[in-house]
Design a protein around this motif. Structure first.
Motif, PDB file in Angstrom:
ATOM      1  N   ALA A  66       0.839  -1.196   0.000  1.00  0.00           N
ATOM      2  CA  ALA A  66       0.000   0.000   0.000  1.00  0.00           C
ATOM      3  C   ALA A  66       0.877   1.249   0.000  1.00  0.00           C
ATOM      4  N   GLU A  67       1.929   1.222   0.788  1.00  0.00           N
ATOM      5  CA  GLU A  67       2.816   2.394   0.857  1.00  0.00           C
ATOM      6  C   GLU A  67       3.516   2.640  -0.473  1.00  0.00           C
ATOM      7  N   LEU A  70       0.653   3.878  -2.982  1.00  0.00           N
ATOM      8  CA  LEU A  70       0.096   5.184  -2.635  1.00  0.00           C
ATOM      9  C   LEU A  70       1.196   6.230  -2.422  1.00  0.00           C
ATOM     10  N   LYS A  72       2.970   6.848   0.130  1.00  0.00           N
ATOM     11  CA  LYS A  72       2.838   7.523   1.431  1.00  0.00           C
ATOM     12  C   LYS A  72       2.944   6.474   2.526  1.00  0.00           C
ATOM     13  N   CYS A  74       1.589   4.387   5.522  1.00  0.00           N
ATOM     14  CA  CYS A  74       0.209   4.017   5.807  1.00  0.00           C
ATOM     15  C   CYS A  74       0.100   3.422   7.199  1.00  0.00           C
ATOM     16  N   ILE A  90      -6.190  -0.832   5.667  1.00  0.00           N
ATOM     17  CA  ILE A  90      -5.026   0.035   5.537  1.00  0.00           C
ATOM     18  C   ILE A  90      -5.448   1.381   4.948  1.00  0.00           C
ATOM     19  N   PHE A  91      -5.001   2.456   5.581  1.00  0.00           N
ATOM     20  CA  PHE A  91      -5.283   3.801   5.066  1.00  0.00           C
ATOM     21  C   PHE A  91      -4.014   4.637   5.082  1.00  0.00           C
ATOM     22  N   SER A  92      -3.973   5.633   4.196  1.00  0.00           N
ATOM     23  CA  SER A  92      -2.783   6.475   4.153  1.00  0.00           C
ATOM     24  C   SER A  92      -3.013   7.812   4.848  1.00  0.00           C
ATOM     25  N   SER A  93      -4.236   8.080   5.293  1.00  0.00           N
ATOM     26  CA  SER A  93      -4.459   9.321   6.037  1.00  0.00           C
ATOM     27  C   SER A  93      -5.718   9.225   6.882  1.00  0.00           C
ATOM     28  N   ASP A  96      -8.897   9.770   4.915  1.00  0.00           N
ATOM     29  CA  ASP A  96      -9.435   8.595   4.232  1.00  0.00           C
ATOM     30  C   ASP A  96     -10.216   7.700   5.199  1.00  0.00           C
TER      31      ASP A  96
END
Ligand SMILES: [Zn+2]
Ligand SMILES: [Zn+2]
Length: 106
Positions: A66-67, A70, A72, A74, A90-93, A96
């Protein structure tokens, strides 16, 4: 644990249909331990790491992918589904995460 991809088992992924996944899907290869992580993207730009996981351990296996996709750092967030079971996403912010929670309530 591998400092780059957060797993101690370099052959643990793919979790499902490993032969098909390795042969047909784009893979990210960890440059430290050599582990492959599926980074195959679907029509709407979704990929495995963005879907819910049953356990924190499984989510961690895909965190690195994911990192990479994206671009970023996560984090993994725990949610309870309607049956009261834990899910991990999983989220990057934080934004989100909030959007996801808002959508879920609709
Ligand atoms: Zn795959
Ligand atoms: Zn690694």
């Amino acid at each position: 644990m591998c400092p780059e991809c957060y797993s101690s088992y370099k052959r643990i992924t793919p979790l499902r249909n490993p032969e098909e996944c390795l042969a047909q899907h784009r893979q990210y290869m960890c440059s430290t331990c050599g582990r492959f992580i599926c980074v195959s993207t679907e029509k709407h730009g979704k990929f495995r790491a963005l879907f819910p996981f049953q356990s924190l351990e499984k989510a961690k296996l895909y965190l690195r992918s994911a990192e990479v996709l994206l671009k970023k750092p996560c984090g993994i967030y725990e949610f309870e589904n309607t049956q009261g079971r834990s899910q991990f996403k999983i989220f990057s912010s934080e934004t989100d995460v909030e959007l996801y929670l808002k959508k879920k309530q609709e």
